[in-house]
Design a protein around this motif. Structure first.
Motif, PDB file in Angstrom:
ATOM      1  N   PRO A 107      57.034 -17.813   3.605  1.00  0.00           N
ATOM      2  CA  PRO A 107      56.736 -18.617   4.788  1.00  0.00           C
ATOM      3  C   PRO A 107      56.707 -20.089   4.378  1.00  0.00           C
ATOM      4  O   PRO A 107      55.968 -20.471   3.480  1.00  0.00           O
ATOM      5  CB  PRO A 107      55.358 -18.122   5.217  1.00  0.00           C
ATOM      6  CG  PRO A 107      54.773 -17.484   3.994  1.00  0.00           C
ATOM      7  CD  PRO A 107      55.908 -16.990   3.174  1.00  0.00           C
ATOM      8  N   GLU A 125      54.960 -25.687   7.746  1.00  0.00           N
ATOM      9  CA  GLU A 125      55.579 -26.415   8.837  1.00  0.00           C
ATOM     10  C   GLU A 125      55.726 -27.884   8.454  1.00  0.00           C
ATOM     11  O   GLU A 125      54.826 -28.465   7.885  1.00  0.00           O
ATOM     12  CB  GLU A 125      54.670 -26.273  10.053  1.00  0.00           C
ATOM     13  CG  GLU A 125      55.316 -26.660  11.323  1.00  0.00           C
ATOM     14  CD  GLU A 125      54.338 -26.464  12.468  1.00  0.00           C
ATOM     15  OE1 GLU A 125      54.785 -26.447  13.606  1.00  0.00           O
ATOM     16  OE2 GLU A 125      53.126 -26.334  12.203  1.00  0.00           O
ATOM     17  N   LYS A 180      54.506 -41.716  13.036  1.00  0.00           N
ATOM     18  CA  LYS A 180      53.736 -41.069  14.093  1.00  0.00           C
ATOM     19  C   LYS A 180      52.839 -39.985  13.491  1.00  0.00           C
ATOM     20  O   LYS A 180      51.646 -39.911  13.771  1.00  0.00           O
ATOM     21  CB  LYS A 180      54.704 -40.461  15.117  1.00  0.00           C
ATOM     22  CG  LYS A 180      54.023 -39.813  16.295  1.00  0.00           C
ATOM     23  CD  LYS A 180      53.407 -40.854  17.220  1.00  0.00           C
ATOM     24  CE  LYS A 180      52.264 -40.244  18.003  1.00  0.00           C
ATOM     25  NZ  LYS A 180      51.234 -41.226  18.328  1.00  0.00           N
ATOM     26  N   ALA A 190      40.989 -31.687   6.232  1.00  0.00           N
ATOM     27  CA  ALA A 190      42.350 -31.164   6.283  1.00  0.00           C
ATOM     28  C   ALA A 190      43.110 -31.568   5.031  1.00  0.00           C
ATOM     29  O   ALA A 190      42.849 -32.605   4.440  1.00  0.00           O
ATOM     30  CB  ALA A 190      43.054 -31.718   7.516  1.00  0.00           C
ATOM     31  N   ILE A 191      44.034 -30.717   4.622  1.00  0.00           N
ATOM     32  CA  ILE A 191      44.934 -31.067   3.534  1.00  0.00           C
ATOM     33  C   ILE A 191      46.336 -31.049   4.108  1.00  0.00           C
ATOM     34  O   ILE A 191      46.785 -30.041   4.656  1.00  0.00           O
ATOM     35  CB  ILE A 191      44.805 -30.076   2.371  1.00  0.00           C
ATOM     36  CG1 ILE A 191      43.470 -30.296   1.680  1.00  0.00           C
ATOM     37  CG2 ILE A 191      45.946 -30.276   1.380  1.00  0.00           C
ATOM     38  CD1 ILE A 191      43.215 -29.368   0.542  1.00  0.00           C
ATOM     39  N   LEU A 194      50.042 -30.871   3.504  1.00  0.00           N
ATOM     40  CA  LEU A 194      50.925 -30.476   2.404  1.00  0.00           C
ATOM     41  C   LEU A 194      52.000 -31.528   2.155  1.00  0.00           C
ATOM     42  O   LEU A 194      52.535 -31.624   1.057  1.00  0.00           O
ATOM     43  CB  LEU A 194      51.581 -29.137   2.717  1.00  0.00           C
ATOM     44  CG  LEU A 194      50.630 -27.953   2.624  1.00  0.00           C
ATOM     45  CD1 LEU A 194      51.348 -26.682   2.998  1.00  0.00           C
ATOM     46  CD2 LEU A 194      50.072 -27.832   1.225  1.00  0.00           C
ATOM     47  N   LYS A 252      54.474 -27.550  -1.573  1.00  0.00           N
ATOM     48  CA  LYS A 252      54.269 -26.126  -1.359  1.00  0.00           C
ATOM     49  C   LYS A 252      52.804 -25.706  -1.486  1.00  0.00           C
ATOM     50  O   LYS A 252      52.338 -24.827  -0.781  1.00  0.00           O
ATOM     51  CB  LYS A 252      55.109 -25.352  -2.368  1.00  0.00           C
ATOM     52  CG  LYS A 252      55.319 -23.918  -1.935  1.00  0.00           C
ATOM     53  CD  LYS A 252      56.376 -23.246  -2.755  1.00  0.00           C
ATOM     54  CE  LYS A 252      56.474 -21.774  -2.356  1.00  0.00           C
ATOM     55  NZ  LYS A 252      57.194 -20.966  -3.287  1.00  0.00           N
ATOM     56  N   TYR A 253      52.105 -26.316  -2.425  1.00  0.00           N
ATOM     57  CA  TYR A 253      50.746 -25.851  -2.692  1.00  0.00           C
ATOM     58  C   TYR A 253      49.708 -26.855  -2.208  1.00  0.00           C
ATOM     59  O   TYR A 253      49.954 -28.055  -2.202  1.00  0.00           O
ATOM     60  CB  TYR A 253      50.546 -25.629  -4.196  1.00  0.00           C
ATOM     61  CG  TYR A 253      51.516 -24.654  -4.764  1.00  0.00           C
ATOM     62  CD1 TYR A 253      51.427 -23.306  -4.437  1.00  0.00           C
ATOM     63  CD2 TYR A 253      52.538 -25.073  -5.602  1.00  0.00           C
ATOM     64  CE1 TYR A 253      52.319 -22.398  -4.947  1.00  0.00           C
ATOM     65  CE2 TYR A 253      53.439 -24.165  -6.125  1.00  0.00           C
ATOM     66  CZ  TYR A 253      53.326 -22.825  -5.797  1.00  0.00           C
ATOM     67  OH  TYR A 253      54.205 -21.929  -6.302  1.00  0.00           O
ATOM     68  N   ALA A 254      48.562 -26.313  -1.886  1.00  0.00           N
ATOM     69  CA  ALA A 254      47.509 -27.177  -1.367  1.00  0.00           C
ATOM     70  C   ALA A 254      47.138 -28.253  -2.372  1.00  0.00           C
ATOM     71  O   ALA A 254      46.870 -29.389  -2.002  1.00  0.00           O
ATOM     72  CB  ALA A 254      46.287 -26.342  -1.022  1.00  0.00           C
ATOM     73  N   LEU A 277      41.235 -37.391  11.727  1.00  0.00           N
ATOM     74  CA  LEU A 277      41.593 -36.862  10.414  1.00  0.00           C
ATOM     75  C   LEU A 277      41.418 -35.358  10.322  1.00  0.00           C
ATOM     76  O   LEU A 277      41.931 -34.725   9.417  1.00  0.00           O
ATOM     77  CB  LEU A 277      40.721 -37.502   9.319  1.00  0.00           C
ATOM     78  CG  LEU A 277      41.055 -38.919   8.888  1.00  0.00           C
ATOM     79  CD1 LEU A 277      40.161 -39.312   7.727  1.00  0.00           C
ATOM     80  CD2 LEU A 277      42.511 -39.024   8.443  1.00  0.00           C
ATOM     81  N   GLY A 278      40.654 -34.803  11.240  1.00  0.00           N
ATOM     82  CA  GLY A 278      40.424 -33.359  11.175  1.00  0.00           C
ATOM     83  C   GLY A 278      39.292 -32.966  10.254  1.00  0.00           C
ATOM     84  O   GLY A 278      39.232 -31.831   9.808  1.00  0.00           O
ATOM     85  N   LYS A 330      45.211 -29.473  10.189  1.00  0.00           N
ATOM     86  CA  LYS A 330      44.647 -28.159   9.927  1.00  0.00           C
ATOM     87  C   LYS A 330      43.728 -28.277   8.740  1.00  0.00           C
ATOM     88  O   LYS A 330      44.091 -28.822   7.723  1.00  0.00           O
ATOM     89  CB  LYS A 330      45.747 -27.179   9.555  1.00  0.00           C
ATOM     90  CG  LYS A 330      46.863 -27.174  10.525  1.00  0.00           C
ATOM     91  CD  LYS A 330      48.020 -26.473   9.881  1.00  0.00           C
ATOM     92  CE  LYS A 330      49.236 -26.556  10.774  1.00  0.00           C
ATOM     93  NZ  LYS A 330      50.399 -26.026  10.119  1.00  0.00           N
ATOM     94  N   THR A 331      42.554 -27.750   8.872  1.00  0.00           N
ATOM     95  CA  THR A 331      41.769 -27.582   7.669  1.00  0.00           C
ATOM     96  C   THR A 331      42.101 -26.209   7.138  1.00  0.00           C
ATOM     97  O   THR A 331      41.260 -25.381   6.952  1.00  0.00           O
ATOM     98  CB  THR A 331      40.274 -27.677   7.944  1.00  0.00           C
ATOM     99  OG1 THR A 331      39.993 -26.805   9.031  1.00  0.00           O
ATOM    100  CG2 THR A 331      39.864 -29.061   8.295  1.00  0.00           C
ATOM    101  N   GLU A 361      48.808 -18.472   1.981  1.00  0.00           N
ATOM    102  CA  GLU A 361      48.678 -19.685   2.774  1.00  0.00           C
ATOM    103  C   GLU A 361      48.930 -19.464   4.249  1.00  0.00           C
ATOM    104  O   GLU A 361      48.280 -20.036   5.091  1.00  0.00           O
ATOM    105  CB  GLU A 361      49.658 -20.730   2.280  1.00  0.00           C
ATOM    106  CG  GLU A 361      48.966 -21.778   1.478  1.00  0.00           C
ATOM    107  CD  GLU A 361      49.970 -22.661   0.797  1.00  0.00           C
ATOM    108  OE1 GLU A 361      51.112 -22.735   1.284  1.00  0.00           O
ATOM    109  OE2 GLU A 361      49.624 -23.258  -0.208  1.00  0.00           O
TER     110      GLU A 361
END
Lengths: 972, 323
Positions: free
Chosen positions: A514, A517, A533, A645-646, A648, A652-654, B82-83, B110-111, B123
């Motif tokens: 997956p 996004e 934006k 929030a992270i 990406l 690929k990885y957090a 910022l979430g 998204k958190t 993930e």
């Protein structure tokens, strides 16, 4: 530097910069450990003067190692750190200075990164515990077995931050350690030790740089000091280049990718936590005797020789036909500057410059152009010429569109290739559907048992047909039948039968990973608009805002370069956005930066803790301070989100993504802290104060008496170090309040280690030499500096008619080559002939051409040309005639004999000795195109040795004349 | 700057009438704040000045009460833009203070639970149900997260009568998707990751699944035996249509159970969207439900959320797991 790929890129592009360390190990005799005598010449055939340790690179692996069980308590951690330093000391054997620098309070610019790391660590820690708990329950429900959960306090690695009790203890322990070694270890007796603990502001490596920079700027500095800096960060390479010292070497742990890590649930290796099945542990060895041995080898160290890197860079950067003489030193500074574009700890990297995509090569090409056009360099002494930088950025900006498109293309290609590879691997793993058995069973070439002549072939064939035990074959037959049947039924259309095969295959095709996004889609038109934006939440038309981002980035570039060349220009400055602008946005930047705010002060340690810690690490802070992190009434509560929030950001990885954390408002922080400052206990107030570097010397050092005298006189003024007593090092000495004094006992802070009843060391506060306020440190070679002899093969070597080129593999150009003399050969031949009755049926026949992917080419004419695993190397054959009874341990690949002397190879293979390690280590020399390669070989040998442990007489190569098969076949 | 946008914006109008405030409040703008963020935060500050007892002062003068207001305004802005999320007590406070401030299309972050290093495989698990502003879940989300985003104005206390017919084609597609997915996964069984199956199917039909979690102890009126203290209940909806409810010790277990229940519906020969009566907060309401053909022996479990509700009816809305 936050660029893990940088070092890999560098070592692939410039392989000769790497030299493997030779490490002499301590011996054990009747259970007594005999320490290595480090007063002996360095086995690496080079003598280093100064060793600098960036301690945080040591503290982290020692306190929470990834490849071995974690230390049980703080004492064990300290001992691990001591052992690590001992090891480094033994390898490097500095003769003048040992400088240990622990990260102190960092500039604001760095703090944002620290903050993001600590918040993430905390978040990941919590999630890991949850995940573990969930997995545990699931496995146990399924009836799996898991070892009982250890009740152990999780070591919060966040405590490795200046101002915590842990860091205070560490400083205390290191003082003890230094005093102990100076008193008892002969290798240390003439070494001056500097300890810059966490109470001294500045990042470790930058404190080291400051030391070097300031020593260089004073007249007594020895311009030919050989520096060795320990640390794994890629930016140490930049820092080393920035010093312009000709002899600068970096030592770091060898990077081994994909080391197996034990599953954190069941403690076994071979799978990750999410794949844990909870099966019982396999026995290690026949009687589980290897249960506690880790399958990984001890970390090896490598040297990175910056003088060789300088040689490479000189070749690459030299520009002919300039309107002015080319100055290599200036171009090195520019190169360092350009490396900042692809990533550093202080700024996010530009979206279009990705090191894996050859960003630095691209920049270098553009750079040469720009220098030609403008007639000057980008930087001088750490000050940036923005006009020229703008030209570079614009040139990158023009290509930006294509870079993004190409990136997408490459990514898709990569994914496709990967998928194909997976498919291929699967087919390979399945093996052939049908295998002949019994007498007809395939036999590996070169095995000991000679195949018997076939008897009663018909009967055997009948057996193979009929024998019901041959389950595999039966299955193969069945699936063949099923296939035939299916074909028939599918034609009739009604495929109602629940045949699982067809849909399953379909599912595999569709379940490609997956992909996260990506709303920005940099490869499609309108990327800039979408980027602004999505990332900044502004319209692309908002040029004021865009300008603000660019301006901050430009300031950042100036700040970073200044930081590397002159020291911290402003403790306050930081980049106040989460993302970088595009290269094409750098327009009219010349006026964007003038000067930084002067006289800014670093944070105090506890203030820094407040600004980098999440509320979950609040236990490192006094209660009222901690309360500011959680109370809804706190006036700084916005700094401490409990989840964030992270993004990406295309990764690929957090952990590669961008943590969207709010920035700290310094004014509000200080205002809030002013109210809780009175709550500090005296102990906490002490931890919160700024400290000083400490200098230690042992009894036989010339400076010893001088310092001792200072204490006797209770001289309270700062005293200048007499340079002649201390290898030309200068600085200011001040009496320490709590010194290590001669002939006084030093209490051990660690219960398992003994007190020093009579220390013969002395310690004193040390301050780097001061310079006037506007002083600019010159980024030049010092007069009198001798450039070390060249290592790379000169481009015109062939024309010079000087015979074959001999590459240099270590530090010493005239290295004594090891060889066996005649008696040695007699001994070998004698012992080998005895074991060689069979001689191996194939030993006199060259292997078939297909063996080893065809890289072997039989050379009957010469008969003695070796062949290699990797790639043909015509030089090898030409320069090392193997007829000579002389064997260099530098040879890349043990020579392969097709004639009589095949024993030699075997001995090397089956001897688990230090000799073999050397032979391996030395191969990391310039002949290797890639740095990775030595690993493979090394791993190869490791496996061999493990295999040999049980049966030392049956080395792989014992009776054959070609090298062992690649390990993957055997061990997977 | 937003002040130049013209007089139709009540905040700018207010500032035009009080010019001494305008200069002062603009001195509080952060360097890296965008106009959009600033105008929202400025409104937050101005609205709550009095409540927090902050006197408007000269630019540069700071008092503890002002700092505390600034901090809360940043909490609010960090949350919206910022979430970030904060401890519940802080969140409650800013929800209240931020009531009524309209933010045009706030960014969505998204958190996503950052799974431990290198376990990319998991993930995808949690990001599906945090996607916002899709399907009919807008209002529900906005409420629970304290966001005061624009709400659809046409809210009724019951689903529109044509809703089943509207949604039926989608669930027919979903039915097929689920059927194929289950075939490829080896059939419906206890060892599936039910949530994953359902999620991927819903997403392959270009919709999102909404999960609502309620701690068991917050549900009133349970039989005494069931009144355990621990555990969570999860309700799944897609396009406002109810799909299943499940209980578990933690949220993900509850979710897995709810998904399993939902998938059971798909085991019949077809699925139908119907309006049915069921309990919600002690009342009988009409809800959109996804049903199979089997006659049901029992009634439905009470609803945990109700997307067709008038605003004033709700008290505390259920906590969504990830915001």
């Amino acid at each position: 530097m936050g660029v893990p790929a940088f070092f890999r890129w560098l070592s692939r592009k410039y392989p000769s910069i790497i030299v493997h360390c030779v490490e002499e190990k301590g011996k054990e005799c009747n259970g007594v450990r005999i320490p290595v005598d480090t007063t002996k010449p360095n086995p690496n055939e080079v003598e280093f003067d100064n060793l600098y340790l960036d301690m945080n690179g040591i503290i982290h692996p020692c306190t929470h190692p990834e490849d071995k069980p974690a230390p049980k308590n703080e004492d064990e951690m300290m001992v691990a750190i001591f052992e690590y330093i001992d090891r480094l000391f033994n390898i490097v054997r500095p003769r003048r200075v040992l400088y240990m620098a622990i990260d102190g309070v960092a500039p604001r610019a760095k703090m944002n990164q620290q903050r993001s790391r600590r918040f993430r660590a905390s978040k990941e820690g919590v999630e890991l515990v949850d995940e573990k708990q969930r997995m545990r329950e699931e496995i146990i429900q399924r009836g799996g077995y898991l070892p009982p959960e250890e009740i152990k306090e999780r070591f919060d690695s966040n405590c490795i931050t200046p101002g915590t009790e842990f860091m205070d203890n560490l400083a205390h322990c290191l003082r003890y350690y230094v005093a102990e070694r100076l008193s008892n270890d002969p290798g240390w007796k003439n070494v001056v030790v500097f300890l810059s603990d966490a109470s001294v502001p500045g990042e470790g490596e930058h404190k080291i740089m400051d030391f070097i920079r300031r020593q260089r700027a004073q007249p007594n500095h020895d311009p030919n000091t050989h520096h060795c800096l320990c640390g794994a960060d890629a930016d140490l390479i930049m820092l080393g280049l920035a010093t312009h010292e000709p002899n600068f070497t970096i030592i770091r742990e060898e990077f081994k990718p994909n080391k197996p890590r034990p599953c954190s649930l069941c403690g076994q290796t071979g799978h990750e936590m999410k794949d844990c099945q909870g099966v019982a542990r396999e026995k290690q060895g026949q009687h589980d005797e290897f249960a506690d041995t880790m399958p990984v080898s001890e970390q090896e160290f490598i040297f990175i020789r910056l003088c060789v890197l300088r040689e490479y860079l000189e070749r690459e950067l030299t520009m002919a036909s300039l309107p002015f003489p080319f100055d290599f030193e200036r171009s090195v500074d520019d190169w360092v500057f350009m490396c900042f574009f692809v990533g550093n700890d202080f700024l996010p990297h530009l979206p279009s410059l990705e090191i894996r995509e050859g960003a630095i090569d691209r920049l270098v090409n553009i750079y040469k152009d720009v220098v030609h056009k403008t007639g000057g360099y980008l930087t001088q002494n750490g000050y940036v010429n923005l006009e020229r930088v703008e030209m570079i950025m614009q040139a990158v900006g023009v290509a930006e569109d294509n870079i993004f498109k190409k990136r997408k293309e490459d990514e898709e290609n990569f994914r496709r290739r990967n998928k194909e590879k997976r498919k291929r691997m699967k087919v390979e793993q399945q093996g052939p559907a049908y295998l002949t058995t019994g007498q007809f069973a395939p036999q590996a070439l070169g095995r000991r048992d000679v195949p018997e002549p076939i008897q009663n072939a018909r009967h055997q064939a009948y057996d193979m047909r009929m024998n019901p035990r041959e389950q595999n074959n039966k299955n193969a037959a069945q699936s063949l039948k099923a296939m035939l049947r299916n074909e028939g039924s599918s034609s009739s259309g009604a495929n109602e039968s629940q045949d699982r095969r067809a849909p399953k295959r379909k599912a595999e095709d569709s379940d490609s990973d997956p992909e996260p996004e990506d709303n920005v889609r940099l490869w499609e038109d309108g990327w800039k608009q979408r980027y602004y934006k999505n990332k900044f939440d502004v319209d692309v038309t908002d040029s004021d805002f865009r300008k603000k981002v660019v301006q901050s980035y430009v300031e950042g570039l100036c700040w970073v370069l200044r930081y590397y060349y002159q020291g911290c220009a402003s403790w306050k400055w930081y980049f106040p956005f989460h993302y970088a602008p595009f290269a094409s946005d750098f327009k009219d930047i010349k006026e964007m930066f003038t000067e930084f705010e002067k006289d800014t002060m670093p944070f105090k340690p506890l203030e820094q803790l407040m600004s980098v810690f999440p509320a979950a690490s609040g236990n490192f802070l006094p209660p009222t301070w901690r309360n500011l992190m959680v109370s809804p009434e706190s006036s700084i509560i916005d700094f401490y989100p409990d989840d964030f929030a992270i993004d990406l950001n295309g990764k690929k990885y957090a952990w590669q993504g961008v943590a969207l954390l709010p920035f700290v408002d310094e004014r509000r922080l200080r205002a809030a802290l002013a109210e809780v400052y009175p709550d500090l206990t005296p102990e906490e107030a002490r931890r919160n104060s700024l400290g000083s570097d400490v200098l230690f010397v042992g009894k036989s050092h010339p400076l010893y008496d001088f310092i001792h005298e200072l204490y006797r006189d209770e001289c309270n003024k700062g005293t200048v170090v007499p340079p002649e007593l201390c290898f030309g090092i200068q600085g200011l000495l001040n009496l320490d309040n709590n010194p290590v004094l001669p002939d006084k006992p030093v209490k051990s802070p660690i219960p398992t280690l003994r007190d020093i009843s009579q220390s013969t060391a002395v310690s004193v506060k040390f301050k780097d030499p001061e310079f006037a306020v506007g002083y600019v440190f010159k980024a030049v070679l010092l007069p009198g500096a001798k450039i070390p002899t060249k290592v790379l093969k000169p481009g015109d070597w062939e024309r010079g008619n000087r015979g074959p080129w001999r590459p240099q593999l270590g530090f010493n150009p005239n290295r004594q080559q090891a060889h066996l003399d005649q008696s040695g050969f007699r001994a070998l031949g004698h012992s080998l002939n005895r074991n060689q009755q069979g001689g191996g049926q194939y030993s006199n026949t060259p292997p078939p051409g297909t063996y080893h992917q065809g890289s072997y080419r039989p050379q009957h004419a010469g008969g003695h040309r070796g062949f290699q695993h990797s790639r043909p190397n015509p030089q090898l054959g030409a320069s090392q005639p193997y007829q000579q009874p002389q064997f260099s341990r530098h040879q890349q690949q043990p020579p392969q004999y097709s004639g009589g002397g095949h024993g030699w190879n075997r001995v090397v293979q089956s001897q688990p000795s230090a000799y073999q390690q050397n032979a391996n280590r030395d191969r990391g020399g310039p002949r290797h195109a890639g740095y990775q390669q030595p690993h493979d070989h090394w791993q190869d040998r490791q496996d061999d040795r493990r295999g040999n442990r049980g049966q030392p007489q049956q080395g792989y190569g014992s009776s054959r004349s070609y090298p062992p098969p690649p390990p993957s076949r055997r061990w997977n | 700057m937003a002040a130049q946008r013209g007089g139709d914006d009540p905040v700018s109008e207010y500032l035009q009438q009080n010019p001494h405030l305008a200069g002062w409040v603009d001195s509080l703008r952060g360097f890296c704040e965008t106009s959009k963020q600033w105008s929202a935060r400025r409104e937050f500050i101005l609205r709550n000045m009095e409540g927090q007892g902050v006197p408007a002062a000269q630019p540069g003068a700071h008092s503890p009460s002002l700092d505390s207001l600034l901090s809360l305004s940043m909490v609010w802005a960090n949350h919206v833009f910022l979430g970030c999320s904060y401890p519940p007590s802080v969140m409650d406070k800013i929800k209240e203070m931020g009531e009524g401030i309209a933010v045009q299309d706030a960014p969505t972050h998204k958190t996503t639970k950052a799974k431990g290093k290198r376990s990319a495989g998991t993930e995808g698990e949690s990001d599906s149900y945090v996607k916002r502003n899709k399907g009919g879940t807008n209002d529900l989300e906005a409420r629970s997260s304290g966001r005061t985003a624009v709400r659809p104005s046409s809210q009724k206390s019951a689903p529109p009568p044509q809703a089943p017919a509207e949604h039926q084609p989608f669930f027919n597609r979903l039915y097929k998707a689920v059927a194929w997915k289950l075939v490829s996964a080896g059939g419906f069984g206890p060892n599936l990751d039910h949530f994953e199956v359902l999620r991927s199917c819903v997403e392959s039909c270009k919709q999102t699944l909404t999960c609502v979690f309620v701690p068991l102890k917050d549900i009133t009126g349970l039989p005494a035996v069931r009144a355990q203290k621990e555990g969570h209940v999860c309700e799944l909806r897609c396009l406002t249509v109810y799909m299943g409810t499940g209980y578990g010790r933690d949220e993900s277990a509850a979710r897995a159970m709810a998904s399993k229940e939902a998938l059971k519906v798909f085991q019949g020969r077809k699925v139908t969207v119907k309006i049915c009566r069921r309990r919600f907060r002690g009342r009988d309401v009409d809800d959109l439900m996804l049903l199979d053909e089997q006659p049901r022996s029992q009634g439905f479990p009470p609803a945990l959320s109700y997307p067709f509700q008038e605003e004033q009816l709700e008290g505390g809305s259920p906590q969504r797991s990830t915001v």
